[in-house]
Design an enzyme around this catalytic site. Structure first.
Site, PDB file in Angstrom:
ATOM      1  N   ALA A  88       9.154   2.953  10.806  1.00  0.00           N
ATOM      2  CA  ALA A  88       9.976   4.142  10.554  1.00  0.00           C
ATOM      3  C   ALA A  88       9.247   4.961   9.496  1.00  0.00           C
ATOM      4  O   ALA A  88       8.485   4.413   8.686  1.00  0.00           O
ATOM      5  CB  ALA A  88      11.344   3.715  10.050  1.00  0.00           C
ATOM      6  N   GLY A 131       9.546  -0.637  12.318  1.00  0.00           N
ATOM      7  CA  GLY A 131      10.152   0.054  13.469  1.00  0.00           C
ATOM      8  C   GLY A 131       9.212   0.130  14.662  1.00  0.00           C
ATOM      9  O   GLY A 131       9.660   0.211  15.808  1.00  0.00           O
ATOM     10  N   GLU A 134       9.609  -2.960  16.426  1.00  0.00           N
ATOM     11  CA  GLU A 134      10.923  -2.910  17.097  1.00  0.00           C
ATOM     12  C   GLU A 134      10.863  -2.064  18.375  1.00  0.00           C
ATOM     13  O   GLU A 134      11.517  -2.387  19.363  1.00  0.00           O
ATOM     14  CB  GLU A 134      11.984  -2.394  16.116  1.00  0.00           C
ATOM     15  CG  GLU A 134      12.264  -3.428  15.029  1.00  0.00           C
ATOM     16  CD  GLU A 134      13.111  -2.895  13.889  1.00  0.00           C
ATOM     17  OE1 GLU A 134      12.666  -1.926  13.241  1.00  0.00           O
ATOM     18  OE2 GLU A 134      14.203  -3.427  13.660  1.00  0.00           O
ATOM     19  N   GLU A 154       9.219  -4.634   6.067  1.00  0.00           N
ATOM     20  CA  GLU A 154      10.375  -4.015   5.383  1.00  0.00           C
ATOM     21  C   GLU A 154      10.739  -4.734   4.094  1.00  0.00           C
ATOM     22  O   GLU A 154      11.237  -4.116   3.153  1.00  0.00           O
ATOM     23  CB  GLU A 154      11.608  -3.995   6.318  1.00  0.00           C
ATOM     24  CG  GLU A 154      11.498  -3.047   7.500  1.00  0.00           C
ATOM     25  CD  GLU A 154      10.921  -3.697   8.751  1.00  0.00           C
ATOM     26  OE1 GLU A 154      10.219  -4.744   8.639  1.00  0.00           O
ATOM     27  OE2 GLU A 154      11.166  -3.165   9.843  1.00  0.00           O
TER      28      GLU A 154
HETATM   29  N1  COA Z   1       5.876   6.057   7.167  1.00  0.00           N
HETATM   30  C1  COA Z   1       5.327   7.208   6.727  1.00  0.00           C
HETATM   31  N2  COA Z   1       3.989   7.392   6.618  1.00  0.00           N
HETATM   32  C2  COA Z   1       3.204   6.369   6.967  1.00  0.00           C
HETATM   33  C3  COA Z   1       3.704   5.140   7.429  1.00  0.00           C
HETATM   34  C4  COA Z   1       5.118   5.006   7.520  1.00  0.00           C
HETATM   35  N3  COA Z   1       5.692   3.893   7.978  1.00  0.00           N
HETATM   36  N4  COA Z   1       2.664   4.315   7.674  1.00  0.00           N
HETATM   37  C5  COA Z   1       1.552   5.006   7.381  1.00  0.00           C
HETATM   38  N5  COA Z   1       1.864   6.251   6.957  1.00  0.00           N
HETATM   39  C6  COA Z   1       0.957   7.322   6.563  1.00  0.00           C
HETATM   40  C7  COA Z   1       0.346   7.086   5.190  1.00  0.00           C
HETATM   41  O1  COA Z   1       1.242   7.510   4.193  1.00  0.00           O
HETATM   42  C8  COA Z   1      -0.885   7.925   5.288  1.00  0.00           C
HETATM   43  O2  COA Z   1      -0.539   9.297   5.133  1.00  0.00           O
HETATM   44  P1  COA Z   1      -1.514  10.292   4.265  1.00  0.00           P
HETATM   45  O3  COA Z   1      -2.871  10.141   4.894  1.00  0.00           O
HETATM   46  O4  COA Z   1      -0.895  11.639   4.481  1.00  0.00           O
HETATM   47  O5  COA Z   1      -1.455   9.784   2.871  1.00  0.00           O
HETATM   48  C9  COA Z   1      -1.333   7.753   6.735  1.00  0.00           C
HETATM   49  O6  COA Z   1      -0.166   7.344   7.436  1.00  0.00           O
HETATM   50  C10 COA Z   1      -2.413   6.717   6.939  1.00  0.00           C
HETATM   51  O7  COA Z   1      -1.972   5.492   6.375  1.00  0.00           O
HETATM   52  P2  COA Z   1      -2.777   4.734   5.224  1.00  0.00           P
HETATM   53  O8  COA Z   1      -1.787   3.924   4.445  1.00  0.00           O
HETATM   54  O9  COA Z   1      -3.626   5.669   4.448  1.00  0.00           O
HETATM   55  O10 COA Z   1      -3.716   3.790   6.104  1.00  0.00           O
HETATM   56  P3  COA Z   1      -4.330   2.410   5.644  1.00  0.00           P
HETATM   57  O11 COA Z   1      -5.388   2.091   6.652  1.00  0.00           O
HETATM   58  O12 COA Z   1      -4.741   2.435   4.225  1.00  0.00           O
HETATM   59  O13 COA Z   1      -3.112   1.359   5.782  1.00  0.00           O
HETATM   60  C11 COA Z   1      -1.149   0.417   6.787  1.00  0.00           C
HETATM   61  C12 COA Z   1      -2.499   1.137   7.005  1.00  0.00           C
HETATM   62  C13 COA Z   1      -0.467   0.291   8.143  1.00  0.00           C
HETATM   63  C14 COA Z   1      -1.407  -0.998   6.220  1.00  0.00           C
HETATM   64  C15 COA Z   1      -0.286   1.216   5.788  1.00  0.00           C
HETATM   65  O14 COA Z   1      -0.243   2.568   6.234  1.00  0.00           O
HETATM   66  C16 COA Z   1       1.144   0.740   5.687  1.00  0.00           C
HETATM   67  O15 COA Z   1       1.390  -0.266   5.049  1.00  0.00           O
HETATM   68  N6  COA Z   1       2.106   1.480   6.281  1.00  0.00           N
HETATM   69  C17 COA Z   1       3.528   1.220   6.139  1.00  0.00           C
HETATM   70  C18 COA Z   1       3.940   0.051   7.003  1.00  0.00           C
HETATM   71  C19 COA Z   1       5.405  -0.259   6.783  1.00  0.00           C
HETATM   72  O16 COA Z   1       5.843  -0.649   5.717  1.00  0.00           O
HETATM   73  N7  COA Z   1       6.176  -0.076   7.857  1.00  0.00           N
HETATM   74  C20 COA Z   1       7.578  -0.384   7.859  1.00  0.00           C
HETATM   75  C21 COA Z   1       8.378   0.827   7.567  1.00  0.00           C
HETATM   76  S1  COA Z   1      10.113   0.453   7.639  1.00  0.00           S
END
Ligand code: COA
Length: 280
Positions: A88, A131, A134, A154
């Site tokens: 999400a 999400g 999911e 989460e």
């Molecule tokens: N919601 C909003 N934005 C998200 C996102 C999410 N769930 N997951 C990634 N993004 C965005 C990042 O903020 C970033 O945006 P920016 O470039 O404008 O700063 C972009 O996507 C790229 O992600 P980034 O974190 O820079 O890539 P990474 O390779 O360093 O890491 C992940 C990848 C997947 C490990 C990391 O993005 C992450 O942990 N995401 C969240 C996962 C999460 O907690 N999901 C559950 C949500 S309920």
């Protein structure tokens, strides 16, 4: 009927070669690659519109859900990683309380996908987190590339899955593995995901599209009415006990004997012909 395209979700109708009646597979791409295809409200409302369109469009016999590939990075910047959906959109969580979240998460897009009567396949190439996992679990089948990663992070946000993940993960993986994923928030790779039953198949990234479309096309050649009954009947195993479930199956099986497609299928087998379904 024209598919409901938006900026954040595209739908391609891919003809099924072995069918000459207009049968298609709908290839649905969640398209926010710069945000790893995170589910904001635009994406979720587009998914609901897509499901409504699929239900109304007879020629769509199978749906493939995937995430957009990363865009080429601006000069000097690193490329974003491959993602199915990284969860999400976390920016929509800040400052929100239970009342707003209840509205957002009730009658939601993931439930709409789960309740879709037609078969669906999640084509996962990259992160399927929160999400995103999911969404994948709301599809009937999951096929992933070797570079995919799965998890429910989460817990690291002080949350738990909210799109049915706790329930669907237990039914797919069993209580122990589901609890481990939810409590640790750790990611697992594609091979481990396959080993524990989270994904059906794993392929090299370059073979993923072909593998998924071959399976989707195969499913699309079956009677859509029988597929619907199959999905409903297997679903009853999740909610009903064994005795009731077996009775539900017996009724569904018997009812199929009153359909045109059962006569068509049985005759085609006996005459060594290909069945030409009426889908009823
Ligand atoms: N919601 C909003 N934005 C998200 C996102 C999410 N769930 N997951 C990634 N993004 C965005 C990042 O903020 C970033 O945006 P920016 O470039 O404008 O700063 C972009 O996507 C790229 O992600 P980034 O974190 O820079 O890539 P990474 O390779 O360093 O890491 C992940 C990848 C997947 C490990 C990391 O993005 C992450 O942990 N995401 C969240 C996962 C999460 O907690 N999901 C559950 C949500 S309920």
């Amino acid at each position: 009927m024209t598919p409901p395209q938006t900026d954040v979700l595209s739908i391609e109708t891919v003809p099924v070669e072995s069918c000459d009646d207009g049968t298609v597979v709908a290839l649905v791409t969640i398209n926010r690659p710069n945000k790893l295809n995170a589910l904001n409200s635009d994406v979720t409302s587009s998914i609901k519109d897509m499901v409504a369109w699929v239900e109304q469009t007879d020629t769509v016999r199978c749906v493939v859900v995937t995430g957009a590939q990363p865009l080429p990075p601006p000069e000097g910047k690193r490329a974003k990683p491959n993602a199915f959906v990284a969860g999400a959109d976390i920016t929509e969580f800040l400052g929100r309380g239970s009342e707003e979240i209840t509205v957002m998460f009730t009658d939601n897009a993931i439930e709409a996908l789960w309740n879709m009567s037609k078969p669906s396949i999640a084509m996962v190439d990259g992160f399927a987190l929160g999400g995103g996992l999911e969404v994948a679990c709301s599809c009937d089948i999951r096929i992933a590339s070797t570079r995919s990663k799965f998890g429910t992070p989460e817990i690291n946000l002080g949350l738990i899955p909210g799109y049915g993940g706790t329930q669907r993960l237990v039914s797919l993986l069993g209580y122990g593995k589901a609890l481990e994923l939810v409590m640790t928030g750790e990611m697992i790779g594609a091979e481990e995901a396959q080993r524990i039953g989270l994904v059906n198949h794993v392929t090299e990234p370059e073979e993923l599209n072909q593998r998924v479309m071959t399976m989707a096309s195969l499913i699309a050649t079956k009677s859509s009415n029988t597929l619907r009954v199959a999905k409903e009947t297997l679903r009853s195993a999740l909610d009903e006990g064994l005795t009731q479930g077996v009775a539900t199956e017996a009724k569904a099986f018997a009812n199929l004997f009153d359909t045109e497609d059962k006569e068509i299928g049985v005759k085609a087998f006996l005459n060594r012909e290909t069945a030409e379904w009426k889908h009823r």
